[in-house]
Write a protein that holds these residues in place. Sequence first.
Motif, short mmCIF file in Angstrom:
data_model
loop_
_atom_site.label_atom_id
_atom_site.label_comp_id
_atom_site.label_asym_id
_atom_site.label_seq_id
_atom_site.Cartn_x
_atom_site.Cartn_y
_atom_site.Cartn_z
N LYS A 15 20.37 69.89 -3.42
CA LYS A 15 19.47 69.40 -4.46
C LYS A 15 18.24 68.72 -3.85
N GLY A 16 18.27 68.48 -2.53
CA GLY A 16 17.13 67.88 -1.84
C GLY A 16 16.93 66.41 -2.19
N GLN A 17 18.02 65.71 -2.42
CA GLN A 17 17.93 64.32 -2.83
C GLN A 17 18.48 63.39 -1.76
N THR A 18 17.97 62.17 -1.76
CA THR A 18 18.48 61.15 -0.84
C THR A 18 19.69 60.48 -1.48
N GLN A 19 20.43 59.75 -0.67
CA GLN A 19 21.57 59.00 -1.20
C GLN A 19 21.09 58.00 -2.25
N GLU A 20 19.93 57.40 -2.00
CA GLU A 20 19.38 56.42 -2.94
C GLU A 20 19.05 57.05 -4.29
N GLU A 21 18.48 58.26 -4.27
CA GLU A 21 18.13 58.95 -5.51
C GLU A 21 19.38 59.31 -6.32
N VAL A 22 20.39 59.80 -5.63
CA VAL A 22 21.64 60.16 -6.31
C VAL A 22 22.30 58.90 -6.86
N ALA A 23 22.30 57.85 -6.07
CA ALA A 23 22.91 56.59 -6.51
C ALA A 23 22.22 56.07 -7.78
N THR A 29 25.68 52.21 -6.22
CA THR A 29 24.90 51.77 -5.07
C THR A 29 24.78 52.90 -4.04
N PRO A 30 23.72 52.87 -3.23
CA PRO A 30 23.62 53.86 -2.15
C PRO A 30 24.80 53.77 -1.18
N GLN A 31 25.37 52.58 -1.02
CA GLN A 31 26.52 52.42 -0.14
C GLN A 31 27.73 53.19 -0.68
N ILE A 51 29.14 63.15 -12.40
CA ILE A 51 28.76 63.75 -11.11
C ILE A 51 28.70 65.27 -11.24
N ALA A 52 29.70 65.84 -11.89
CA ALA A 52 29.72 67.30 -12.08
C ALA A 52 28.50 67.76 -12.88
N THR A 53 28.16 67.03 -13.92
CA THR A 53 26.98 67.37 -14.73
C THR A 53 25.71 67.23 -13.91
N TYR A 54 25.61 66.18 -13.14
CA TYR A 54 24.41 65.92 -12.33
C TYR A 54 24.15 67.08 -11.36
N PHE A 55 25.22 67.58 -10.74
CA PHE A 55 25.07 68.68 -9.77
C PHE A 55 25.24 70.06 -10.41
#
Length: 151
Positions: A15-23, A29-31, A51-55
């Motif tokens: 999806k080309g996203q950072t952990q922060e964007e997904v969080a 949290t990104p952690q 999560i399933a819907t997001y991806f």
Amino acid sequence: MEQFAMKFLALRKEKGQTQEEVAAALGVTPQSVSKWETGQSYPDIALLPEIATYFDVTIDYLLGKAENKRPMESKNPVVHILVSERGKDSVNLKVPFSIVKALAGKGLHLISPKFDALQTEQLIEAIESGVRGEIINIAEEGGDCVVISVD
């Protein structure tokens, strides 16, 4: 649950996203995202549908219980047909591909006769070969249009 960590990481990168964007999108949290990706912890079960819907995948795929990301991916895609002609009601259909194929085989018009130049056989071949997304988008100056996409 190792499958989850690998799938989650791969989907985030796809999806080309950072952990922060997904969080941020999931309200965690990104952690937490980092721990999910390394298998140090897992999301709350109540978060799995989000999560399933997001991806845009199934929960079974996330958990490593299914090969296909989406249940209809290879079985029976859905064809979206939008036809808008000046002076006529717009038509917006979502039809299983198997029905579209059956109707086309009977020689019935899938779209308005005005757009008969569209090669139905080629459209069906493209869908059968796995083409997904917007396939046709014809817009004329007068406002008439036809859009066909496949999920």
